[in-house]
Scaffold this motif. Structure first.
Motif, mmCIF file in Angstrom:
data_model
loop_
_atom_site.group_PDB
_atom_site.id
_atom_site.type_symbol
_atom_site.label_atom_id
_atom_site.label_comp_id
_atom_site.label_asym_id
_atom_site.label_seq_id
_atom_site.Cartn_x
_atom_site.Cartn_y
_atom_site.Cartn_z
ATOM 1 N N UNK A 126 0.833 -1.211 0.000
ATOM 2 C CA UNK A 126 0.000 0.000 0.000
ATOM 3 C C UNK A 126 0.866 1.259 0.000
ATOM 4 N N UNK A 127 1.926 1.262 0.814
ATOM 5 C CA UNK A 127 2.819 2.421 0.878
ATOM 6 C C UNK A 127 3.575 2.603 -0.437
ATOM 7 N N UNK A 128 4.038 1.513 -1.017
ATOM 8 C CA UNK A 128 4.755 1.603 -2.302
ATOM 9 C C UNK A 128 3.837 2.137 -3.386
ATOM 10 N N UNK A 129 2.576 1.712 -3.396
ATOM 11 C CA UNK A 129 1.630 2.207 -4.388
ATOM 12 C C UNK A 129 1.373 3.700 -4.184
ATOM 13 N N UNK A 130 1.273 4.128 -2.934
ATOM 14 C CA UNK A 130 1.075 5.556 -2.659
ATOM 15 C C UNK A 130 2.254 6.380 -3.165
ATOM 16 N N UNK A 131 3.470 5.913 -2.902
ATOM 17 C CA UNK A 131 4.652 6.623 -3.386
ATOM 18 C C UNK A 131 4.690 6.650 -4.914
ATOM 19 N N UNK A 132 4.307 5.554 -5.534
ATOM 20 C CA UNK A 132 4.299 5.487 -6.994
ATOM 21 C C UNK A 132 3.311 6.489 -7.583
ATOM 22 N N UNK A 136 4.180 9.686 -9.982
ATOM 23 C CA UNK A 136 3.538 9.863 -11.289
ATOM 24 C C UNK A 136 2.889 11.234 -11.379
ATOM 25 N N UNK A 137 2.216 11.673 -10.317
ATOM 26 C CA UNK A 137 1.596 12.992 -10.321
ATOM 27 C C UNK A 137 2.620 14.104 -10.401
ATOM 28 N N UNK A 138 3.752 13.932 -9.706
ATOM 29 C CA UNK A 138 4.796 14.952 -9.756
ATOM 30 C C UNK A 138 5.439 15.005 -11.136
ATOM 31 N N UNK A 139 5.506 13.874 -11.816
ATOM 32 C CA UNK A 139 6.100 13.808 -13.143
ATOM 33 C C UNK A 139 5.205 14.474 -14.191
ATOM 34 N N UNK A 140 3.902 14.512 -13.952
ATOM 35 C CA UNK A 140 2.978 15.125 -14.908
ATOM 36 C C UNK A 140 3.086 16.646 -14.930
ATOM 37 N N UNK A 141 3.552 17.240 -13.871
ATOM 38 C CA UNK A 141 3.641 18.709 -13.827
ATOM 39 C C UNK A 141 4.837 19.214 -14.480
#
Length: 141
Positions: A126-132, A136-141
């Motif tokens: 769950x934590x790894x998925x949250x970090x992923x 991904x969201x930070x990469x979109x900006x």
């Protein structure tokens, strides 16, 4: 006594050197071709397989820890549900010690992480998925 001396001609050593050079060149060609092949989808596939093997490896350890904990709890129940009242006083005392010790289940621990079990595996995934998703969201900006 005669000594067996083998004389090697210059062409023998040259053949060996040239064959080892050819082998070295072949290995270099294979490695460079492999690196070229991994430039696209094969590289992604390799990374996915590596990640999946790490997850399966971690799941195996967590499953093993949960299994040890479950089976140690079963020792308590098996000793308690036995026909201890029909046994000799020495066996009754031994069963009493077994029940006392098995009242607290055994847990596989890893340093400061704590118990290695399936709830820990779920927390890690769950934590790894949250970090992923955050990356991904930070990469979109």
């Amino acid at each position: 006594m005669s000594d067996n001396v083998v004389f090697k001609s210059k062409t023998d050593t040259d053949d060996r050197n040239s064959s080892s050079e050819k082998l070295g060149e072949s290995v270099e060609n294979i490695l460079s071709a492999e690196q070229k092949d991994l430039s696209g989808g094969a590289s992604l596939m390799r990374e996915l397989l590596h990640g999946m093997s790490a997850v399966i490896h971690m799941w195996f350890f967590c499953w093993f820890g949960s299994n040890v904990t479950t089976q140690s709890g079963d020792v308590f129940l098996a000793a308690y549900e036995s026909n201890w009242y029909d046994k000799s006083p020495q066996i009754k005392n031994s069963l009493r010690m077994i029940i006392t010790r098995a009242g607290r289940p055994v847990k596989v621990k890893a340093g400061l992480i704590g118990a290695i079990d399936l709830p820990l595996f779920a927390t890690i995934v769950r934590t790894a998925y949250s970090y992923l998703t955050l990356l991904i969201q930070m990469n979109e900006f």
